[in-house]
Write a protein that holds these residues in place. Structure first.
Motif, PDB file in Angstrom:
ATOM      1  N   LYS A   2       6.825 -39.892  92.617  1.00  0.00           N
ATOM      2  CA  LYS A   2       7.935 -39.535  91.721  1.00  0.00           C
ATOM      3  C   LYS A   2       8.013 -40.497  90.535  1.00  0.00           C
ATOM      4  N   HIS A   3       6.830 -40.911  90.111  1.00  0.00           N
ATOM      5  CA  HIS A   3       6.671 -41.749  88.914  1.00  0.00           C
ATOM      6  C   HIS A   3       7.343 -43.116  89.046  1.00  0.00           C
ATOM      7  N   THR A   4       7.495 -43.590  90.277  1.00  0.00           N
ATOM      8  CA  THR A   4       8.059 -44.925  90.497  1.00  0.00           C
ATOM      9  C   THR A   4       6.983 -45.942  90.840  1.00  0.00           C
ATOM     10  N   GLY A   5       5.826 -45.465  91.293  1.00  0.00           N
ATOM     11  CA  GLY A   5       4.768 -46.373  91.729  1.00  0.00           C
ATOM     12  C   GLY A   5       4.887 -46.784  93.180  1.00  0.00           C
ATOM     13  N   TRP A   6       5.974 -46.360  93.864  1.00  0.00           N
ATOM     14  CA  TRP A   6       6.222 -46.751  95.250  1.00  0.00           C
ATOM     15  C   TRP A   6       6.586 -45.532  96.095  1.00  0.00           C
ATOM     16  N   ILE A   7       6.229 -45.585  97.385  1.00  0.00           N
ATOM     17  CA  ILE A   7       6.548 -44.512  98.322  1.00  0.00           C
ATOM     18  C   ILE A   7       7.233 -45.124  99.540  1.00  0.00           C
TER      19      ILE A   7
END
Length: 349
Positions: free
Chosen positions: A280-285
């Motif tokens: 979601k374009h945050t770079g983190w999951i």
């Protein structure tokens, strides 16, 4: 023509018919025709009433002899036909044993079992025990031993299938930790365990939720266990599952059974942390929740929270599999569609 002559003629014709029978059905019809109550033999014997008292025994004996001869001939012909039928079947069903055999299809573990087995192997290598427990649990172990009393609002987070007021389908595998914590002898060493298994919640079935899913919870209790130990363990897990380049970050969160509590994110394996649709374009999951075991949980199991401490974590193999293999709908794992499952076949050793 006398009765004896008629009987002799009947025998001769009967033996010819018997020898000419080609199958069991035809032979049985001949048996009924010759020896049945309405057959010619019976009809001839009805004429014995017209014989003298001296002739009747002789004719009767002769008739029984012919009847026996015909019955014997029928049995012998039946054996011949049986043998003939067997030979025909053997000739028709002959198998060429020199032909190569058909290779049997060998199954492979379900993709969720593959993920669970892989994680179990990892933790066993780290010195953890794998502890199983009942899926039908008591309210006491499922909630109260986890610092969630009956009036605690955190119960609303876990919609529960109740069987009775006290029995329920477990909503997490944490009860296994409570049961093990109660009985563990710390004089023999620290407690290091994981609890894999199915859990049940009254969730709406959609692409990311299911009323039944898998969970693996971990627990470590010893002297001087810190958040750094937890972070190091979770880094090992993330890199083992998603690749050696993965980084993790910890965010504050809330769970009734840990304090402090954290949510754990991994750097996106699809974009390397740059930002994409997967993360979601945050770079983190976000992948799991964890924290330091709450003192009330230790006290409830009879463990002194001043002397002992530790960490706990909970991860979902279903979610791990979805992230690792790009599965968009959790329901795919449970619909037994071979077209989907064959994508995750592995070589069975």
């Amino acid at each position: 023509m006398g009765l004896k002559a008629k009987l002799e003629e009947l025998k001769t014709k009967g033996l010819v018919d018997i020898q000419a029978a080609d199958d069991q059905r035809q032979l049985n019809e001949i048996r009924v025709k010759l020896l049945g109550k309405k057959g010619p033999l019976t009809e001839v014997l009805r004429g014995m009433k017209d014989l003298s008292a001296a002739e009747r025994p002789q004719v009767g004996e002769f008739a029984n002899k012919i009847k026996t001869e015909l019955a014997t001939a029928i049995d012998q012909q039946l054996q011949v036909l049986d043998q003939k039928s067997l030979q025909q079947r053997l000739a028709h069903e002959t198998v060429d044993v020199t032909l190569p055999g058909r290779q049997a299809q060998v199954g492979t573990p379900h993709i969720l079992n593959q993920v669970i087995d892989d994680l179990e192997d990892l933790f066993i290598g780290l010195g953890y025990e794998v502890i199983d427990g009942p899926e039908v649990e008591t309210d006491h172990y499922n909630f109260e031993m986890m610092n969630i009393p009956k009036d605690h609002p955190a119960r609303d987070m876990q919609d529960t299938f109740y069987i009775t007021d006290e029995l329920l389908m477990r909503t997490h595998t944490s009860p296994n930790q409570a049961r093990t914590l109660e009985t563990h002898d710390f004089s023999k060493g620290p407690l290091k365990m994981i609890s894999p298994g199915r859990v049940f919640r009254r969730d709406n079935d959609d692409a990311t939720h299911s009323h039944q899913f898998n969970q693996i919870e971990g627990l470590v209790i010893d002297h001087h266990v810190t958040m750094a130990d937890l972070k190091g363990t979770l880094e090992v897990v993330a890199r083992h599952v998603f690749g050696d380049e993965r980084e993790i970050r910890l965010r504050p969160s809330y769970f009734p059974f840990t304090e402090p509590s954290i949510e754990v994110d991994i750097s996106c394996f699809a974009c390397g942390g740059k930002g994409c649709s997967v993360c979601k374009h945050t770079g983190w999951i976000e992948v799991l929740g964890a924290g330091m075991v709450h003192p009330n949980v230790l006290r409830g199991a009879g463990v002194d929270p001043v002397e002992f401490g530790g960490f706990a974590f909970g991860l979902g193999p279903d979610r791990f599999a979805m992230l690792k293999y790009g599965v968009n709908d959790i329901r795919e794992f449970y619909q037994n569609d071979l077209r989907f499952l064959h994508q995750f076949q592995r070589e069975v050793k």
